[in-house]
Each structure stands twice: as C-alpha cells, then as structure tokens.
Design a protein around this motif. Structure first.
Motif, PDB file in Angstrom:
ATOM      1  N   ASP A  42     -27.985  16.265  55.641  1.00 31.57           N
ATOM      2  CA  ASP A  42     -28.187  15.689  54.308  1.00 31.57           C
ATOM      3  C   ASP A  42     -28.236  16.774  53.240  1.00 31.57           C
ATOM      4  O   ASP A  42     -27.830  16.557  52.100  1.00 31.57           O
ATOM      5  N   MET A  45     -24.643  17.732  52.504  1.00 31.01           N
ATOM      6  CA  MET A  45     -23.917  16.748  51.692  1.00 31.01           C
ATOM      7  C   MET A  45     -23.966  17.149  50.222  1.00 31.01           C
ATOM      8  O   MET A  45     -23.033  16.933  49.466  1.00 31.01           O
ATOM      9  N   VAL A 229     -11.851  17.071  73.264  1.00 36.05           N
ATOM     10  CA  VAL A 229     -11.738  15.628  72.998  1.00 36.05           C
ATOM     11  C   VAL A 229     -13.128  14.991  72.960  1.00 36.05           C
ATOM     12  O   VAL A 229     -13.421  14.162  72.087  1.00 36.05           O
ATOM     13  N   ALA A 232     -15.012  15.891  69.754  1.00 34.59           N
ATOM     14  CA  ALA A 232     -14.410  15.187  68.613  1.00 34.59           C
ATOM     15  C   ALA A 232     -14.787  13.710  68.622  1.00 34.59           C
ATOM     16  O   ALA A 232     -14.997  13.101  67.564  1.00 34.59           O
ATOM     17  N   SER A 233     -14.910  13.128  69.813  1.00 35.11           N
ATOM     18  CA  SER A 233     -15.237  11.699  69.885  1.00 35.11           C
ATOM     19  C   SER A 233     -16.623  11.405  69.335  1.00 35.11           C
ATOM     20  O   SER A 233     -16.930  10.279  68.952  1.00 35.11           O
ATOM     21  N   MET A 234     -17.472  12.424  69.288  1.00 31.87           N
ATOM     22  CA  MET A 234     -18.833  12.214  68.793  1.00 31.87           C
ATOM     23  C   MET A 234     -18.892  12.178  67.268  1.00 31.87           C
ATOM     24  O   MET A 234     -19.898  11.769  66.691  1.00 31.87           O
ATOM     25  N   GLN A 235     -17.826  12.611  66.632  1.00 26.20           N
ATOM     26  CA  GLN A 235     -17.870  12.684  65.165  1.00 26.20           C
ATOM     27  C   GLN A 235     -17.825  11.291  64.551  1.00 26.20           C
ATOM     28  O   GLN A 235     -17.033  10.452  64.973  1.00 26.20           O
ATOM     29  N   THR A 236     -18.658  11.089  63.541  1.00 23.65           N
ATOM     30  CA  THR A 236     -18.602   9.815  62.831  1.00 23.65           C
ATOM     31  C   THR A 236     -17.354   9.788  61.950  1.00 23.65           C
ATOM     32  O   THR A 236     -16.705  10.818  61.752  1.00 23.65           O
ATOM     33  N   ASN A 237     -17.035   8.613  61.427  1.00 24.39           N
ATOM     34  CA  ASN A 237     -15.818   8.496  60.619  1.00 24.39           C
ATOM     35  C   ASN A 237     -15.866   9.343  59.359  1.00 24.39           C
ATOM     36  O   ASN A 237     -14.844   9.657  58.771  1.00 24.39           O
ATOM     37  N   PHE A 238     -17.070   9.683  58.924  1.00 28.80           N
ATOM     38  CA  PHE A 238     -17.202  10.454  57.684  1.00 28.80           C
ATOM     39  C   PHE A 238     -17.820  11.826  57.957  1.00 28.80           C
ATOM     40  O   PHE A 238     -18.574  12.364  57.154  1.00 28.80           O
ATOM     41  N   GLN A 240     -16.752  14.742  57.874  1.00 30.89           N
ATOM     42  CA  GLN A 240     -16.458  15.863  56.982  1.00 30.89           C
ATOM     43  C   GLN A 240     -17.295  15.851  55.714  1.00 30.89           C
ATOM     44  O   GLN A 240     -17.304  16.819  54.961  1.00 30.89           O
ATOM     45  N   THR A 241     -17.973  14.734  55.463  1.00 27.84           N
ATOM     46  CA  THR A 241     -18.856  14.718  54.299  1.00 27.84           C
ATOM     47  C   THR A 241     -20.319  14.562  54.695  1.00 27.84           C
ATOM     48  O   THR A 241     -21.187  15.171  54.105  1.00 27.84           O
ATOM     49  N   GLU A 242     -20.592  13.750  55.703  1.00 32.59           N
ATOM     50  CA  GLU A 242     -21.997  13.474  56.019  1.00 32.59           C
ATOM     51  C   GLU A 242     -22.477  14.177  57.288  1.00 32.59           C
ATOM     52  O   GLU A 242     -23.640  14.060  57.644  1.00 32.59           O
ATOM     53  N   ILE A 244     -21.516  17.691  58.274  1.00 31.99           N
ATOM     54  CA  ILE A 244     -20.908  19.026  58.295  1.00 31.99           C
ATOM     55  C   ILE A 244     -21.657  19.965  59.249  1.00 31.99           C
ATOM     56  O   ILE A 244     -21.034  20.714  60.008  1.00 31.99           O
TER      57      ILE A 244
ATOM     58  N   PHE B  36     -16.047   5.386  65.164  1.00 36.94           N
ATOM     59  CA  PHE B  36     -17.407   5.337  64.576  1.00 36.94           C
ATOM     60  C   PHE B  36     -18.324   6.430  65.129  1.00 36.94           C
ATOM     61  O   PHE B  36     -19.473   6.519  64.727  1.00 36.94           O
ATOM     62  N   GLY B  37     -17.850   7.247  66.088  1.00 38.04           N
ATOM     63  CA  GLY B  37     -18.652   8.362  66.571  1.00 38.04           C
ATOM     64  C   GLY B  37     -19.637   7.991  67.672  1.00 38.04           C
ATOM     65  O   GLY B  37     -19.781   6.820  68.035  1.00 38.04           O
ATOM     66  N   ALA B  38     -20.291   9.034  68.205  1.00 33.78           N
ATOM     67  CA  ALA B  38     -21.321   8.852  69.228  1.00 33.78           C
ATOM     68  C   ALA B  38     -22.590   9.523  68.722  1.00 33.78           C
ATOM     69  O   ALA B  38     -22.524  10.576  68.107  1.00 33.78           O
ATOM     70  N   ILE B  81     -13.579   7.417  70.710  1.00 30.73           N
ATOM     71  CA  ILE B  81     -12.585   8.439  70.385  1.00 30.73           C
ATOM     72  C   ILE B  81     -12.687   8.734  68.897  1.00 30.73           C
ATOM     73  O   ILE B  81     -13.133   7.899  68.121  1.00 30.73           O
ATOM     74  N   GLU B  82     -12.284   9.922  68.564  1.00 29.62           N
ATOM     75  CA  GLU B  82     -12.332  10.340  67.155  1.00 29.62           C
ATOM     76  C   GLU B  82     -11.480   9.397  66.314  1.00 29.62           C
ATOM     77  O   GLU B  82     -10.423   8.943  66.751  1.00 29.62           O
TER      78      GLU B  82
END
Lengths: 279, 441
Positions: A42, A45, A229, A232-238, A240-242, A244, B36-38, B81-82
């Motif tokens: 936070d 951000m 992989v 990367a799968s753990m990243q939320t859709n945002f 790069q902003t929320e 970092i 949506f991430g993990a 998945i990303e």
C-alpha cells in the motif's frame, strides 16, 4: 600489489573509475528491486521512492512462502534445468565431436542444417511443438518440459568449434595406441573440453531456469508448474499497481538460485558473455 | 499372545483405511481455471467471505467455503494462471484436450470461444440459476446468437475518479461541494483550463505508457464513440472504419486534451495511481475496481484525497450516455467434464451465483444480478455507478480478437497523448492495423 597500484597510469585510473561508475549504475536497479521487496504494497501504491526509509516488511516474502506449492515449483524448475543442462551437454558434445572429428557422407550439409536452425524463432514452432506433444499425451510431464529444448543448435556449434580447436595430434597418438574413437572422446577430448562444457552448461541452465512461455502452455496443472509460471500465477490482475512489493519479492526469490549458481560459475559465465569458452 | 492382542487393532486399522479410501473415492473433483491471482498467505484457509477483500481474496475464500460446506463431496481444484497469458494457455489446453471443468472468461472473448464452450440455457434450469435475474448488460455479454454461453459474474466499467479537494481549489464544484462533470467537449476543455490556471495541475491523469496500460485508451475511445452512437463496424464485421466522424471525434478529444497539456504524459499504471494518490492531477481515469482503494486513501488524514474523493461514470460529452463495459463470466468448456463432474461444476456455479454480492462487495465490480442492485447501491460511492448495466456497451460478439482491437486503439491514443500524433493520423494507423486483426476471421 602495492607496486602495481603505484604503477597505474592515469588512463588505468580513469578506466577504473569508469568501470566502478558503470557497475554502480548497473547494480542500482537491482538494489532498488531488493529494497522495494521489503516495502508494504500500500505504501508502494503511493510512491516507489524512499526505499531506505521505514516502513519495511517481510510480508511479501512470507506470502510467497505461504504458497503451498512454491517448493514443488522450485523442485520442478531444478529438475527441468538440471535435466536439460545435462542432456544438452551430452547431445551437444557428441554432435560437436562428430562434426569436428569424423567424416561421414553429408556432414557439411547436415552442419548447415543445424546452423540454419539458429535462425528459426521459437514462436514459429511453438504451435506444431504443442500439437506434437498433445498427440502423444505428454503435456504436464518432465519429458515435455525438457525434451523440446534439447535440440540446441548453438550448443552444437559451440562444441564443434571448441573440438576443432583442440590439436588433432593429441587424439592421433591415442588412436595409434589402438584406443577406440569413443575411448579417445571419453578419456582425452572430453576432459579437455570442460571449460566449454561449463560455459554451455551455465548458459543452458540459466535459459532453462528462466523459461516461461513453453512451461506456461505445456505444464497446465499447478503441480507441474515451474517456478516462473507458479510465481506469476500468484500475481493479482493489478499486480503492477497494487502489488509492487510482492512482484519485487518474487523477482528476488526466483533469482536467488541463479545468483548462487553465478557465484560458483562466475568465471565461465563472464567468458560466455565475452563470446568464447575459457581456455 | 502379543499377536492375538494386535490382531483386532490391525483389523480396525485396515477397516479405517478402507473407509477413508472409500470416502476419498466418493469425492468428485472439478478443475477450475482462473486468473485473479493466488493469496494463500492471507486467505489460504479462510472461509469468511464477508471479510475478504480484493478479487483474489474473495475468489480464494469462496472456493474454500464451497469445498468445506458443499454436501455433495465436491472438491474444486483451482488452476490459477497469470492474467496476461491466460487465454494463450486456455487455447493450448483446448488444443491439448487438457480442458478445465469451469473456466473464467471475459464476455468480450466469448465470440472467439463460442465453438468451444457449452450452451448453458438448459444447464441453468437444471442448476437453479435464474437467467431472468441477469442485468441487461450481463445478459448481452453472455448471449451469442440467442443462446447463453456463460454465467455472468459481474460488470466492470470505466469511471472518472475525482480529487474533490483540487476541484474545490479550482472552483469547479456545485453548491453541494460535488465536482462539476462536463457535458460537452468544450465544457471539459474549459474546466481543464480553469483547473490548470487555479491549481497548476493537469485535469486528467491517465496511464498510457506501459504495455498493460494501452487498454485504458481503448476503453476511453469506445466510451466517447458510443456516446455519439458510433461504431467502428458501421458496414459489417469484415471491415473496420476508423474514419467515421464519430471515431475521429473520439480520437479528437484526446488530441485536444494533449494539446492543452490537460492530460498527463508518459505515465504507466503504477505512476498513474501513485500520482492520483499524491494529488498530481484532478481526475484519474480507471475502472470500477479502484473505488475502494481510493475510499481507503481518502480516509487517511493528510493525504492528497483527504479533502474528498468521489467517482462518476465516464462522462457523456456528446448525445447519449454510454460507456465501455466488459464482464467476467464462468464457462463450461466443451470436453472438460464427464456427466458426474458436469453436475458438480453446475453445483459450484450455483454456489457462485448465490455469492455474487460477495464478489461485488469485495472484488470491486458491479453484480451480474439485477436483484442485487438495490443493496449494491448502498455501498459507498456505488450510487453513482449502479446504473451502468442499463447503458454500458461492448463490441458485438461478431467482432473477433476484441482485446487486440482494444489494445491497438489504446496504443494509438497513447501515441496522440505522448507523441503528439494527430487524431487523423491515429485514425489512419488504426484503419491500417485493423486489417491485420481481421485477417483470417
């Protein structure tokens, strides 16, 4: 040592200053990445400056370690990278020795074909490759993760050139003593090629460890994800902003094993980057 | 003696083992492909949906809750998945016959996948999902050729987020202290000029420089195009037309903002959101999903938003209110289920349907169910966006590669803002680039 220092010319000193300056410039983003990985998301951000000042957190790393499969992904990456490296070394060495030292019909043409493969971009073959492995039901296996990368033309080229540089008289002496070609390869040539093997091995390992796209489309079951992989799968859709700080922690976490490898094989990696095997 | 004593114990242990195996065998596992991430660190075992925040938190908690409470011994196995390469991987999975039972899908993509996902009209009746409760926007999103191909999960759309303090400083508020929302292009430019003169800051912050930011320009372009009743496919879906007056006007709004220095240049997503939170500009253009972040920031004393934050639908500067929308939805890919897992997948979808409000509250999107809208409007700031499903608009499903179009248009908008390209030149470039996107459709 002190004599050497005293004897440095102004040019050497300027060169040293320039090298140090360039090293600082090069390392600054890495220090920044590590710094960001210890900052709360936070806070980042709002601003990504001020990495030297509190607040700090280890939550980003804790979140990575909380993923139940993260060590399985790391193990998968290790199996793939080590497997790919060992098999590439075997194949490239044998092929390189064949091209460098044996005569067989069509050798030159075949070598040209191998070299031509250097010009084929990965993207051009990804669809047929995927279809092929799907046809034999091999996706989500280590075979699928490792096998496609074993045809490595650069490795064959590197080893061929290295073997050609070894004086043939060394082998001829052994052949005169009735050693078989395989024995000559195994006992004489292979030990001489260890610097080139180390260069090729390091390069292959790094490439395999960092690979993303092929594991993404081939290993679709989470248990078979590689580290790239999986993280990367753990990243939320945002992210790069929320997220970092979390992204940066992932980068550090994924890079640590490679950094350790670098410390062991630094000399050979530098040699590989400089464009030739260590002699 | 010892053997005799141990025999009953061994028998009991074997019995327990067989019973456990039988129970394990009775479980029905379904695969669940999503982005949506993990977030196992925060929500790994949580079942408290009402406390979950963010897309990842709500999704993870919902799956935990379902796995723990469903009476049919169904186990949902997430395959996360990303977001970026999600569809590339889904394509690969379909090609390799490694097909998930349930998969998330943007409704803007359903046109591309309609041959590969099940028509769900009958399935919804079977599962007890009332398709009559879909919002108009959600219904349009999941319907192709009169058939429903997905269970809608939300509507997400494009908003203006206001730094009320800067609007007050610029004298651009009404009697209630709410920001004045422009109704025409000229009015917007006048407001922007006044903002710059009074505060020295740009009127609009928009992220335009990162690869993930190009969608922003595309969404704004579509919104102002739809406000004019325009289309980039006025003459059928085989050929796009970016040279209509409406398309040129939509590009032109960005050109005017850029020429007046009323919009930030060269910011990526991180810089944009950080800039808004630090008060470098008055309006931040982004989606419905950011409302809660900005509300939280405005609650902190001393911050750039502490004098007030509010949001409004992306403003209509032309003749009719419309705005870009998309939806997340759930599909059953063909070949991903057996009769047993299909039933389980539908049970899970019904569970999600029953928890649609939790997604809207915690995930930051509008619900897909009309019956939830009244409650949704009671959430902070949501009264300003609750009507979006009635006028939100998307490209028709006949248009393939919609993300490709959105990003391509966004790149041209970024070229206008960051590189001074004219609207006419951007339209020319978009026209030319659209040919490649439509090739082989």
């Amino acid at each position: 040592m002190s004599t050497y220092r005293q004897g440095r010319s102004l040019g050497d000193r300027l060169l040293l200053v320039a090298v140090v300056a360039l090293a600082v410039i090069w390392i600054a983003p890495i220090v920044w990445v590590v710094g960001l990985s210890f900052k709360p998301n936070d806070v980042l951000m709002r601003t990504t400056g001020g990495i030297l000042f509190p607040p700090f957190t280890t939550k980003n790393y804790a979140d990575i370690l909380a993923a139940s499969q993260v060590f399985a992904w790391m193990l998968n990456s290790t199996i793939v990278a080590v497997g790919q490296t060992v098999l590439t070394l075997i194949i490239a060495s044998l092929a390189g020795y064949g091209f460098a030292r044996t005569n067989f019909p069509g050798r030159s043409a075949l070598f040209v074909v191998v070299l031509a493969a250097l010009a084929v971009p990965e993207q051009a073959i990804i669809v047929p490759l995927h279809t092929m492995f799907a046809a034999v039901d091999l996706h989500n296996t280590f075979v699928a993760l490792i096998a496609p990368r074993l045809a490595f033309p650069f490795g064959v080229l590197l080893m061929t050139q290295y073997f050609r540089a070894i004086p043939p008289e060394i082998e001829e002496a052994a052949l005169l003593d009735r050693a078989s070609r395989l024995k000559v390869f195994w006992r004489i040539v292979l030990p001489l090629s260890i610097p080139a093997q180390a260069t090729l091995g390091t390069y292959t390992f790094l490439h395999a460890w960092n690979e993303y796209f092929w594991p993404l489309v081939s290993a679709t079951k989470p248990a078979m994800y590689t580290l790239t992989v999986g993280l990367a799968s753990m990243q939320t859709n945002f992210a790069q902003t929320e997220g970092i700080g979390f992204l940066m922690a992932q980068a550090v976490f994924a890079g640590l094993p490679v950094l350790i490898l670098y410390l062991f094989f630094q000399r050979h990696i530098v040699s590989a980057v400089a464009g030739g095997p260590v002699k | 003696m010892l053997r005799r004593a141990l025999m009953p114990l061994a028998g009991a242990a074997l019995g327990a083992l067989f019973a456990t195996q039988a129970m394990a065998q009775a479980k029905t596992e379904i695969t669940f492909a999503r982005f949506f991430g993990a977030c196992e660190g925060d929500y790994g075992t949580s079942q408290e949906v009402e406390k979950a925040r963010g897309e990842c938190g709500v999704m993870t908690t919902l799956v935990n809750l379902f796995n723990a409470t469903n009476k049919d011994n169904i186990v949902v196995k997430p395959q996360i998945i990303e977001w970026g390469p999600y569809y590339q991987q889904l394509n690969a999975r379909i090609a390799a016959k490694d097909i998930p039972a349930v998969a998330v899908m943007h409704t803007s993509q359903i046109g591309d996948y309609v041959r590969y996902v099940e028509d769900l009209d009958g399935a919804f009746k079977e599962a007890g999902i009332d398709a009559g409760d879909f919002t108009p926007n959600a219904r349009t999103g999941v319907t192709v050729g009169g058939k429903i191909y997905a269970m809608p999960w939300d509507t997400h759309s494009w908003l203006w987020h206001f730094n009320v303090g800067l609007f007050k400083q610029a004298g651009l508020v009404d009697a209630n202290g709410q920001p004045l929302v422009p109704k025409t292009v000229d009015e917007m430019l006048a407001h922007a000029k006044q903002m710059k003169e009074k505060t020295g800051k740009p009127y609009i912050i928009q992220a335009t420089s990162g690869a993930g930011d190009f969608a922003n320009g595309g969404r704004g372009f579509y919104s102002w195009l739809y406000d004019q009743g325009g289309s980039i496919f006025p003459n059928g879906f085989d050929k796009a037309d970016f040279k209509t007056p409406e398309a040129l006007n939509a590009f032109g709004v960005f050109e005017k903002l850029a020429k007046g220095d009323y919009i930030t240049k060269g910011l990526d997503g991180s810089g944009g959101i950080g800039g808004f939170l630090n008060g470098i500009g008055a309006v931040y253009i982004t989606g419905t999903w950011r409302i809660d972040d900005f509300l939280a920031a405005s609650a902190k004393p001393g911050g750039a938003l502490s004098e007030g934050y509010t949001t409004r639908v992306f403003p209509n500067l032309f003749k009719q209110q419309a705005v870009w929308t998309d939806n997340h939805s759930w599909v059953l890919p063909k070949g991903g289920t057996t009769p047993a897992t299909r039933k389980a997948a539908l049970t899970f979808m019904k569970f999600l349907w029953d928890h649609n409000f939790d997604w809207a509250r915690g995930g930051g999107h509008l619900p897909a169910r009309q019956s939830l809208m009244a409650d949704y409007a009671k959430l902070p700031q949501r009264q300003f966006v609750v009507d979006i499903p009635s006028f939100g608009k998307a490209l028709p499903h006949d248009v393939r590669r919609q993300f490709g179009f959105q990003n391509m248009i966004g790149e041209e908008v970024s070229n206008i803002i960051n590189a001074g390209k004219t609207a006419a030149a951007a339209a020319d470039a978009a026209q030319e680039r659209s040919v490649a996107l439509l090739r082989g459709r």
